[in-house]
Write a protein that holds these residues in place. Structure first.
Motif, PDB file in Angstrom:
ATOM      1  N   CYS A  57      13.286  14.396   6.287  1.00 54.86           N
ATOM      2  CA  CYS A  57      13.474  14.873   7.661  1.00 54.86           C
ATOM      3  C   CYS A  57      12.300  15.695   8.169  1.00 54.86           C
ATOM      4  N   LEU A  58      11.437  16.152   7.272  1.00 50.77           N
ATOM      5  CA  LEU A  58      10.325  17.017   7.642  1.00 50.77           C
ATOM      6  C   LEU A  58       9.027  16.276   7.930  1.00 50.77           C
ATOM      7  N   GLY A  62       6.848  15.868  16.143  1.00 52.18           N
ATOM      8  CA  GLY A  62       7.560  15.832  17.418  1.00 52.18           C
ATOM      9  C   GLY A  62       8.546  16.969  17.546  1.00 52.18           C
ATOM     10  N   PRO A  63       9.036  17.206  18.765  1.00 49.44           N
ATOM     11  CA  PRO A  63       9.925  18.341  19.025  1.00 49.44           C
ATOM     12  C   PRO A  63      11.368  18.129  18.569  1.00 49.44           C
ATOM     13  N   GLU A  64      11.783  16.886  18.371  1.00 45.78           N
ATOM     14  CA  GLU A  64      13.171  16.614  17.992  1.00 45.78           C
ATOM     15  C   GLU A  64      13.349  16.753  16.483  1.00 45.78           C
ATOM     16  N   ARG A  65      14.528  17.214  16.080  1.00 45.15           N
ATOM     17  CA  ARG A  65      14.785  17.396  14.654  1.00 45.15           C
ATOM     18  C   ARG A  65      14.646  16.075  13.897  1.00 45.15           C
ATOM     19  N   GLY A  66      14.257  16.189  12.638  1.00 44.24           N
ATOM     20  CA  GLY A  66      14.090  15.000  11.823  1.00 44.24           C
ATOM     21  C   GLY A  66      15.421  14.401  11.399  1.00 44.24           C
ATOM     22  N   CYS A 111      15.941  20.331   8.917  1.00 45.36           N
ATOM     23  CA  CYS A 111      15.494  19.228   9.765  1.00 45.36           C
ATOM     24  C   CYS A 111      14.826  19.706  11.055  1.00 45.36           C
ATOM     25  N   TYR A 112      15.009  20.975  11.397  1.00 45.95           N
ATOM     26  CA  TYR A 112      14.348  21.521  12.593  1.00 45.95           C
ATOM     27  C   TYR A 112      12.920  21.978  12.300  1.00 45.95           C
ATOM     28  N   GLY A 113      12.513  21.793  11.071  1.00 49.37           N
ATOM     29  CA  GLY A 113      11.149  22.134  10.704  1.00 49.37           C
ATOM     30  C   GLY A 113      10.279  20.894  10.578  1.00 49.37           C
TER      31      GLY A 113
END
Length: 200
Positions: A57-58, A62-66, A111-113
């Motif tokens: 997920c990392l 891009g700005p969207e979570r993985g 995932c937000y990273g």
């Protein structure tokens, strides 16, 4: 009165109707009085698998979570949270920090990273917090001691940051040593004040 705001409570406690749940509900009740639409997520009722640290997920920029490779309810939970304007996040202190249930949820918010392989350090996909958050924890220790010797508030702040929220207040309930614990007038006032601030 309809503020048009949506406030979600995230309950990381194992006890429905317990200290954490009660304080989260008090904050949400005041937000609802101020015209917000409220809802509550009990983490214990949701299927949330353990993060395996695969880091898939990392990888994508891009700005969207993985996207996570695990297929459980986490994506749906995060969609609910992303649609909210404010959050109330509560978790008890277990063995010096937030309990395992909430820690599992926190780890899945990685995932937000953005941290591709062969780079020295991670970064947040979005640098600015767009939501407000109230953080709640509770312990059998005296609250003024637990704030300094436990890592609960630090962990909850990390969780809020991952979810794109900036804490506007903390409620730390200490000396919860009885199953018959009841909300004090002081905690009620604090909860109502923060519930209002989440909406205005």
């Amino acid at each position: 009165m309809n503020s048009g705001k949506k406030v979600i409570g995230i309950v990381g406690s194992y006890r429905k109707g317990g200290t954490i749940d009660t304080v989260v509900s008090e904050v949400l009740a005041e937000a609802e009085t101020q015209g917000a639409e409220i809802s509550k997520i009990y983490l214990q009722d949701r299927q949330i698998e353990f993060c395996t640290n695969c880091r898939v997920c990392l990888q994508e920029p891009g700005p969207e979570r993985g996207d996570c490779v695990l297929k459980d309810e986490m994506d749906g939970i995060l969609q609910e949270i992303e649609a909210a304007d404010s959050l109330v996040i509560g978790a008890p202190v277990n063995f010096g920090n937030i309990n395992a249930l909430t820690q599992r949820f926190l780890e899945r918010c990685v995932c937000y990273g953005y941290w591709p392989w062969n780079t020295p350090s991670p970064q947040m996909r979005k640098s600015e917090a767009s939501k407000k958050a109230v953080l709640i924890s509770a312990t059998a220790m005296p609250g003024f001691i637990a704030r300094w010797v436990s890592g609960a508030i630090k962990s909850l702040k990390s969780l809020a940051k991952m979810l794109g929220a900036k804490p506007i207040g903390v409620i730390f309930v200490g000396q919860v040593t009885s199953k018959k614990w009841q909300l004090s007038d002081k905690i009620k006032r604090q909860a109502r004040d923060l519930g209002q601030k989440l909406v205005v």
